[in-house]
Design an enzyme around this catalytic site. Structure first.
Site, PDB file in Angstrom:
ATOM      1  N   HIS A 118       0.829  -1.204   0.000  1.00 39.41           N
ATOM      2  CA  HIS A 118       0.000   0.000   0.000  1.00 39.41           C
ATOM      3  C   HIS A 118       0.865   1.257   0.000  1.00 39.41           C
ATOM      4  O   HIS A 118       1.869   1.333   0.714  1.00 39.41           O
ATOM      5  CB  HIS A 118      -0.857   0.064   1.263  1.00 39.41           C
ATOM      6  CG  HIS A 118      -2.042  -0.841   1.284  1.00 39.41           C
ATOM      7  ND1 HIS A 118      -1.939  -2.198   1.461  1.00 39.41           N
ATOM      8  CD2 HIS A 118      -3.366  -0.563   1.176  1.00 39.41           C
ATOM      9  CE1 HIS A 118      -3.161  -2.726   1.467  1.00 39.41           C
ATOM     10  NE2 HIS A 118      -4.049  -1.749   1.286  1.00 39.41           N
ATOM     11  N   ASN A 148       7.981  -4.002   3.805  1.00 44.90           N
ATOM     12  CA  ASN A 148       6.544  -3.776   3.957  1.00 44.90           C
ATOM     13  C   ASN A 148       6.061  -4.104   5.364  1.00 44.90           C
ATOM     14  O   ASN A 148       5.257  -3.350   5.944  1.00 44.90           O
ATOM     15  CB  ASN A 148       5.788  -4.636   2.933  1.00 44.90           C
ATOM     16  CG  ASN A 148       4.305  -4.367   2.919  1.00 44.90           C
ATOM     17  OD1 ASN A 148       3.852  -3.252   3.148  1.00 44.90           O
ATOM     18  ND2 ASN A 148       3.532  -5.398   2.649  1.00 44.90           N
TER      19      ASN A 148
END
Length: 256
Positions: A118, A148
């Site tokens: 994201h 991440n």
């Protein structure tokens, strides 16, 4: 430098020069500091782009990289409080608001070795609808799993803590590319960034800075000025900020 991204992408596609993208090109100025969208100073970036306005964030998707060039939000303490009461429900999906030929697909990431990372995080989204919108692949880049789930996630958490204390922040997040031959994943040739960055302007402090992290197994993160990220990416996340604010990075916590 400003031509770095262009050099990378020229290995993938021949560009036609397009104009600089401004807030007037979007229907959602509420997500941008000064109501002006990030500038694509390197005009080659504007090739095959689509602005997507969502309930709690906006992005510009690139048909060349098959991901976002930037993803922007006006993050508030009230929004974070609502987000904390919104259970996460994964809903990764291809973005239907952009042309089919410019989309990444779930199959591109399968077996790639990269996470669907994201840019605007689902943890910032204040309700189930907004959270689902954050799982658009147009809001994703191929991100190293260690980054991440480690330092990048801690940066996102640190920012929410800062906003809870200071009330609000304007946030722009995106990828950065370096080198003449980019790595890609999947049949749609989704380009793998060398870095990801998150620019923040905190009105209560009257200053801005950018977290920048290398997209590798042993990621290195740094805090740099807005000017530095402009020079490295060709994108100005906050066009209306003064030159003084852009030239000096405020203090931001660095993850271990």
């Amino acid at each position: 430098m400003l031509d770095r991204f262009a050099r990378v992408l020229c290995a993938v596609v021949v560009f036609t020069v397009a104009g600089v993208v401004h807030a007037s090109d979007t229907a959602c100025p509420q997500f941008f500091q000064g109501e002006q969208a990030p500038d694509l100073i390197d005009t080659s970036l504007a090739e095959r782009t689509t602005v997507v306005c969502n309930d709690a964030y906006a992005l510009i998707a690139s048909g060349v990289t098959k991901g976002p060039l930037w993803s922007a939000e006006h993050l508030t303490a009230a929004q974070i409080a609502d987000a904390q009461n919104t259970p996460r429900k994964d809903a990764f999906h291809a973005e239907t608001a952009i042309p089919d030929e410019d989309r990444s697909q779930l199959a591109d990431y399968k077996g790639s070795g990269y996470d669907r990372g994201h840019m605007t995080p689902s943890g910032d989204e204040p309700n189930a609808t907004a959270q689902k919108q954050s799982f658009s692949l147009a809001n994703m880049v191929p991100q190293n799993h260690t980054l991440n789930t480690g330092k990048w996630e801690r940066i996102e958490t640190s920012l929410r803590t800062l906003v809870t204390e200071d009330g609000e922040a304007w946030v722009v997040t995106g990828p950065a590319f370096d080198g003449p031959t980019p790595d890609t994943i999947g049949a749609d040739a989704v380009i793998v960034p060398n870095y990801t960055w998150k620019a923040v302007y905190i009105p209560a402090e009257g200053g801005a800075a950018v977290w920048r992290c290398s997209n590798v197994d042993a990621p290195v993160c740094a805090v740099v000025s807005v000017d530095t990220i402009i020079d490295e990416t060709g994108i100005d996340p906050f066009p209306t900020l003064s030159a003084t604010v852009k030239s000096k990075a405020i203090s931001l916590p660095l993850p271990n």
